[in-house]
Design an enzyme around this catalytic site. Sequence first.
Site, short mmCIF file in Angstrom:
data_model
loop_
_atom_site.label_atom_id
_atom_site.label_comp_id
_atom_site.label_asym_id
_atom_site.label_seq_id
_atom_site.Cartn_x
_atom_site.Cartn_y
_atom_site.Cartn_z
N ASN A 1 80.67 6.30 70.35
CA ASN A 1 80.87 6.22 68.90
C ASN A 1 80.67 4.78 68.40
O ASN A 1 81.59 3.97 68.48
CB ASN A 1 82.24 6.77 68.52
CG ASN A 1 82.31 8.28 68.71
OD1 ASN A 1 82.25 8.79 69.83
ND2 ASN A 1 82.41 9.01 67.61
N GLY B 1 84.77 23.30 66.25
CA GLY B 1 83.93 22.85 67.37
C GLY B 1 84.11 21.39 67.73
O GLY B 1 83.31 20.83 68.49
N PHE C 1 71.55 1.21 60.37
CA PHE C 1 72.74 0.53 60.88
C PHE C 1 72.46 -0.21 62.19
O PHE C 1 72.51 -1.45 62.26
CB PHE C 1 73.87 1.56 61.03
CG PHE C 1 75.07 1.08 61.81
CD1 PHE C 1 75.66 -0.14 61.54
CD2 PHE C 1 75.61 1.87 62.82
CE1 PHE C 1 76.78 -0.58 62.26
CE2 PHE C 1 76.72 1.45 63.55
CZ PHE C 1 77.29 0.22 63.27
N ILE C 2 72.09 0.51 63.24
CA ILE C 2 71.89 -0.16 64.53
C ILE C 2 70.59 -0.97 64.52
O ILE C 2 70.57 -2.13 64.95
CB ILE C 2 71.91 0.88 65.68
CG1 ILE C 2 73.32 1.49 65.79
CG2 ILE C 2 71.47 0.25 67.00
CD1 ILE C 2 73.47 2.60 66.82
N SER D 1 72.43 9.74 73.08
CA SER D 1 73.75 9.90 72.46
C SER D 1 74.72 10.63 73.39
O SER D 1 74.30 11.47 74.20
CB SER D 1 73.60 10.74 71.19
OG SER D 1 74.84 11.18 70.72
N TYR E 1 71.23 18.55 67.05
CA TYR E 1 71.13 17.10 67.22
C TYR E 1 71.33 16.71 68.69
O TYR E 1 70.54 15.96 69.26
CB TYR E 1 72.17 16.40 66.34
CG TYR E 1 72.25 14.91 66.57
CD1 TYR E 1 71.30 14.05 66.02
CD2 TYR E 1 73.27 14.35 67.35
CE1 TYR E 1 71.35 12.69 66.24
CE2 TYR E 1 73.33 12.98 67.57
CZ TYR E 1 72.37 12.15 67.01
OH TYR E 1 72.43 10.81 67.24
#
Length: 312
Positions: free
Chosen positions: A174, A272, A19-20, A121, A145
Amino acid sequence: MTTDRPTDKTILITGGAGFIGSHLSTALVDDNDIRVLDSLTTGSRENVPTGATLIEGDLRDEDALARATDGVDLIFHEAALVSVQGSVEAPLTSHEINVDATLDVLEAARNEDARVVLASSAAIYGHPEQVPITETDPKSPTSPYGLDKLTIDHYAHQYHDLYDLETVALRYFNAYGPGQVAGDYSGVISVFIDQALSDEEITVYGEGDQTRDFVYIDDIVRANQKAATTDAVGDAYNIGTGESVTIRELAELIQEITDTDSDIVHMDARTGDIEHSEANISKAQNQLDYEPTVSLREGLEQTVTWYRSQRD
Ligand code: UDP
């Protein structure tokens, strides 16, 4: 004085069929020699623009990485196992791909004296004590992650301090946009648009009061271009918009833009789930001259148009 984007460089984009990475490849291919290293596990060949060289291979494959990094000036490291849930199920695999392979990329960059712009992230912050989140806020990731991304974010900094390597870590909030395919673990925007266009119920987890900072792919690409040319290396930057919406508002906006008959339904809250997330982007604004330009409505309209075109 820094220029806005790289030109006449030999550039490796890991994950360049994803995607990116594919948006980045497309933005840079006219002015640079672009190589894409991608295993095509989640990315696809069609995403790689004409003019870029695709090296099909896993990051963990030494030969493929050696071929991909030979003679490069600059590396955008976007390849990762991006699934939070997947990392909970298989922490070792997540570590191998997200940490060990990133160290291999950093080592290769050290050999070539190449700059590395690396995908970090917002997951590194875990449950923030307050929003907006600034770069120096506490880091307590809640998944393998997030921990893996925190580790490579630190390594990027350390490779700069220890070896004088030019590194920049971009902490994406996001990300969304055309090309983000809806799947079990993909971002909420792709899920909601897919549901709306399929006339399925739009599934909001919990009350939908949780907030996120959604940043459009074109702004992510611009942030990477700035990071590739800045003098402010050896540092990490939040890349978001500095604004957030509730998931309920997001669902309503997608309902309106798609003009769907789909209803919004509330499901059990996700265990969570982070309650609030919003980037303070002052550091990127000041040091990278980064400025988000695409409003959520505009970005969603573009994304919906793309999803529709995929269905024709
Ligand atoms: N979410 C939702 N319905 C879905 C998928 C996600 O309400 O079908 C919510 C999720 O609970 C979270 C937000 O959307 O609060 C963003 O989820 P995503 O997985 O896209 O990103 P992250 O939680 O990692 O920021």
